[in-house]
Design a protein around this motif. Structure first.
Motif, PDB file in Angstrom:
ATOM      1  N   ALA A 136       0.830  -1.208   0.000  1.00 35.62           N
ATOM      2  CA  ALA A 136       0.000   0.000   0.000  1.00 35.62           C
ATOM      3  C   ALA A 136       0.863   1.257   0.000  1.00 35.62           C
ATOM      4  CB  ALA A 136      -0.929  -0.010   1.217  1.00 35.62           C
ATOM      5  N   TYR A 137       1.947   1.223   0.766  1.00 38.09           N
ATOM      6  CA  TYR A 137       2.872   2.360   0.822  1.00 38.09           C
ATOM      7  C   TYR A 137       3.418   2.685  -0.560  1.00 38.09           C
ATOM      8  CZ  TYR A 137       7.213   4.848   2.122  1.00 38.09           C
ATOM      9  OH  TYR A 137       8.246   5.758   2.227  1.00 38.09           O
ATOM     10  N   ARG A 138       3.902   1.675  -1.278  1.00 42.61           N
ATOM     11  CA  ARG A 138       4.455   1.893  -2.615  1.00 42.61           C
ATOM     12  C   ARG A 138       3.384   2.388  -3.586  1.00 42.61           C
ATOM     13  NH1 ARG A 138       8.672  -0.335  -6.054  1.00 42.61           N
ATOM     14  NH2 ARG A 138       7.931  -0.246  -8.220  1.00 42.61           N
ATOM     15  N   ALA A 139       2.185   1.814  -3.505  1.00 44.26           N
ATOM     16  CA  ALA A 139       1.122   2.200  -4.429  1.00 44.26           C
ATOM     17  C   ALA A 139       0.735   3.669  -4.257  1.00 44.26           C
ATOM     18  CB  ALA A 139      -0.090   1.298  -4.215  1.00 44.26           C
ATOM     19  N   LEU A 140       0.613   4.124  -3.009  1.00 47.11           N
ATOM     20  CA  LEU A 140       0.266   5.526  -2.773  1.00 47.11           C
ATOM     21  C   LEU A 140       1.337   6.454  -3.342  1.00 47.11           C
ATOM     22  CD1 LEU A 140      -0.974   5.166   0.907  1.00 47.11           C
ATOM     23  CD2 LEU A 140      -2.412   5.806  -1.033  1.00 47.11           C
ATOM     24  N   TRP A 141       2.604   6.172  -3.045  1.00 49.67           N
ATOM     25  CA  TRP A 141       3.672   7.040  -3.534  1.00 49.67           C
ATOM     26  C   TRP A 141       3.800   6.972  -5.049  1.00 49.67           C
ATOM     27  CZ3 TRP A 141       5.073  10.989  -1.093  1.00 49.67           C
ATOM     28  CH2 TRP A 141       5.275  10.996   0.294  1.00 49.67           C
ATOM     29  N   SER A 142       3.552   5.817  -5.648  1.00 46.91           N
ATOM     30  CA  SER A 142       3.722   5.708  -7.104  1.00 46.91           C
ATOM     31  C   SER A 142       2.796   6.648  -7.851  1.00 46.91           C
ATOM     32  CB  SER A 142       3.484   4.263  -7.550  1.00 46.91           C
ATOM     33  OG  SER A 142       2.125   3.887  -7.371  1.00 46.91           O
ATOM     34  N   LEU A 143       1.597   6.874  -7.312  1.00 48.39           N
ATOM     35  CA  LEU A 143       0.691   7.831  -7.950  1.00 48.39           C
ATOM     36  C   LEU A 143       1.084   9.269  -7.626  1.00 48.39           C
ATOM     37  CD1 LEU A 143      -3.118   7.550  -8.325  1.00 48.39           C
ATOM     38  CD2 LEU A 143      -2.136   9.694  -7.540  1.00 48.39           C
ATOM     39  N   LEU A 144       1.417   9.529  -6.380  1.00 51.55           N
ATOM     40  CA  LEU A 144       1.665  10.910  -5.963  1.00 51.55           C
ATOM     41  C   LEU A 144       2.935  11.495  -6.566  1.00 51.55           C
ATOM     42  CD1 LEU A 144       0.618  10.560  -2.218  1.00 51.55           C
ATOM     43  CD2 LEU A 144      -0.652  11.713  -4.047  1.00 51.55           C
ATOM     44  N   ILE A 145       3.943  10.684  -6.822  1.00 48.25           N
ATOM     45  CA  ILE A 145       5.182  11.225  -7.394  1.00 48.25           C
ATOM     46  C   ILE A 145       5.139  11.294  -8.910  1.00 48.25           C
ATOM     47  CG2 ILE A 145       6.540  10.449  -5.424  1.00 48.25           C
ATOM     48  CD1 ILE A 145       7.557   8.133  -7.081  1.00 48.25           C
ATOM     49  N   ASP A 146       4.012  10.903  -9.483  1.00 47.02           N
ATOM     50  CA  ASP A 146       3.859  11.007 -10.949  1.00 47.02           C
ATOM     51  C   ASP A 146       2.469  11.527 -11.275  1.00 47.02           C
ATOM     52  OD1 ASP A 146       4.506  10.843 -13.628  1.00 47.02           O
ATOM     53  OD2 ASP A 146       3.954   8.723 -13.800  1.00 47.02           O
ATOM     54  N   PHE A 147       2.094  12.620 -10.609  1.00 46.64           N
ATOM     55  CA  PHE A 147       0.777  13.223 -10.774  1.00 46.64           C
ATOM     56  C   PHE A 147       0.804  14.167 -11.968  1.00 46.64           C
ATOM     57  CE2 PHE A 147      -3.153  15.300  -9.528  1.00 46.64           C
ATOM     58  CZ  PHE A 147      -3.820  14.332  -8.792  1.00 46.64           C
ATOM     59  N   ASP A 148      -0.236  14.120 -12.803  1.00 48.01           N
ATOM     60  CA  ASP A 148      -0.268  14.957 -14.001  1.00 48.01           C
ATOM     61  C   ASP A 148      -0.158  16.440 -13.675  1.00 48.01           C
ATOM     62  OD1 ASP A 148      -0.520  12.770 -15.619  1.00 48.01           O
ATOM     63  OD2 ASP A 148      -2.683  12.920 -15.886  1.00 48.01           O
ATOM     64  N   LEU A 149       0.519  17.169 -14.542  1.00 52.63           N
ATOM     65  CA  LEU A 149       0.646  18.632 -14.485  1.00 52.63           C
ATOM     66  C   LEU A 149       1.337  19.096 -13.200  1.00 52.63           C
ATOM     67  CD1 LEU A 149      -2.851  19.683 -15.909  1.00 52.63           C
ATOM     68  CD2 LEU A 149      -0.717  19.260 -17.142  1.00 52.63           C
TER      69      LEU A 149
END
Length: 459
Positions: free
Chosen positions: A272-285
């Protein structure tokens, strides 16, 4: 001139708040870059002074709050100083919890400083905590030079780090069997207590939440900061096991545009930790991710293809600890390494029962499930639950006439209590004096924990 140190009466609560900096829009932190602040400026702007209506609401809530223990200084009937403790439980090495008095909201008005009022309030709060069976006090020090003289010393740390989006590539891993969802504040209020409870069981230094901890979450915008957004992770069974609060604030300058600020992120497992960060560090715009008040040993760094890309921009101590009852506190935590250490504490004027020579012994085996017999029964309230006792090597701490292996200051022992500070560094600085060969190494091995202690919110 008549000086009284006592709790304020309900009808005195407005005057009590007026002695506190935050109620008057005065500075609450020393002028240094704050590791708990996610904005580009060193610290957030000061609040406006509280209105009479706000003061009345605070008074009504605090008077009803059984975990809130205020104390004030009155000089000729006028409130000139104020402080309080909040009753928490803090997770200690071994996974057990210890009752803790969290010192908060402290101030003396400018015309009455340097007269010993703060020391008198501290002594009253320590006595109250001991009466409630709280062998540990902790606080966040707004100014680093104030609280050492009362026995407090840094016990946890926090960092603020930044990561450029174009450098935020993750190492390959197994596919996530769970799912991510953006939710509103109402769902986040339900998810946060679940995730926090799971994390708190294994994180040394984490605090029990006070009632209403997440009631203030909202979908409304906060000026140019924009609204908080909430990201939830569910495992393959649909159970929530991670959550993050983040913002996308507007910036007037090009240098800070496109910043995503992660104000809080917790997960009960690495997936879960990795999944949350994977989206947040590659957020559009977006261009940059900023995360304040994070652990010093953030696992995300080791998930990046370039660990150097995660740059620590601010770092500071976080919670300061102060042992109020040395034997009770030391027998409430566990020790990964069994052993025996005899140490002398001197110079504790605030809690003189701590002074003396003590024999700490951590045994091999499973911890007892009751109050250790070495602790005087008069210091343990009858309602202390057995679940407060940690698992791991059970310990005893008793007075002794043996020669001490080392002499240690009370602040140094308090820093070591959660296992995040270096015994060798404290000895090098003169806070620990060895008397036998290998004493510092034994102290270090018995007290140190991995990972370092961390708490996710202040008070």
């Amino acid at each position: 001139m008549v000086t009284e140190i006592r709790p304020p009466r309900p009808d005195e609560m407005t005057a009590y708040y007026r002695a506190l900096p935050y109620a008057n829009g005065l500075p609450m932190w020393e002028p240094a870059d704050a590791a708990w602040h996610g904005g580009p400026e060193p610290w957030p702007p000061q609040r406006t002074p509280a209105t009479p209506e706000q003061l009345a609401r605070w008074a009504e809530a605090d008077v009803k709050d059984e975990s809130f223990h205020p104390v004030a200084t009155f000089v000729d009937g006028k409130c000139v100083g104020a402080s309080a403790t909040l009753s928490f439980e803090v997770t200690v090495p071994g996974g057990g919890t210890v009752r803790m008095a969290g010192v908060t909201a402290t101030g003396v008005i400018a015309t009455h400083r340097r007269r010993g009022h703060l020391r008198q309030m501290m002594r009253a709060m320590f006595e109250g905590a001991l009466d409630r069976g709280e062998p540990l006090a902790m606080l966040s020090a707004s100014e680093g030079s104030i609280y050492g003289r009362f026995g407090f010393s840094p016990a946890t740390r926090r960092t603020r780090w930044e990561l450029a989006r174009h450098e935020a590539a993750l190492l390959r891993a197994e596919p996530d069997p769970g799912s991510l969802e953006l939710v509103g504040a109402a769902r986040a209020k339900q998810a946060w207590p679940v995730v926090h409870a799971a994390v708190r069981r294994s994180r040394v230094g984490e605090l029990s939440p006070l009632p209403g901890r997440w009631d203030g979450l909202s979908d409304d915008a906060d000026g140019t900061n924009g609204p908080l957004r909430y990201l939830v992770h569910r495992d393959r069974h649909g159970e929530v096991d991670g959550i993050a609060n983040f913002r996308l604030p507007w910036s007037a300058t090009a240098g800070n545009a496109g910043t995503l600020v992660v104000e809080a992120l917790e997960a009960s497992n690495p997936v879960a930790y990795r999944a949350l960060w994977s989206l947040l560090i590659d957020f559009d715009l977006t261009r940059t991710v900023v995360a304040p008040a994070r652990p010093r040993d953030e696992p995300l760094r080791w998930m990046l293809t370039n660990p150097r890309a995660m740059r620590v921009t601010r770092q500071s101590d976080n919670l300061w600890a102060r042992l109020l009852d040395v034997p009770l506190a030391l027998t409430r935590r566990a020790y990964d390494t069994a052993g025996e250490l005899t140490f002398t504490v001197t110079g504790d004027r605030m809690c003189p029962a701590n002074n003396g020579t003590w024999c700490l012994r951590a045994e091999d085996g499973v911890s007892a499930t009751s109050v250790p017999t070495s602790v005087p029964a008069t210091r343990v309230p009858a309602d202390v639950p057995a679940t407060c006792v940690p698992t791991g090597a059970p310990a005893t701490c008793v007075p002794t006439d043996q020669a001490a292996d080392l002499t240690i200051t009370l602040p140094a022992l308090s820093s070591l209590y959660l296992g995040g500070m270096s015994a060798h560094d404290l000895a090098h600085a003169g806070h620990v004096t060895p008397h036998t060969d290998g004493a510092i190494g034994r102290l270090a091995r018995m007290f140190r924990t991995d990972p370092e202690p961390h708490n996710s919110f202040g008070f």
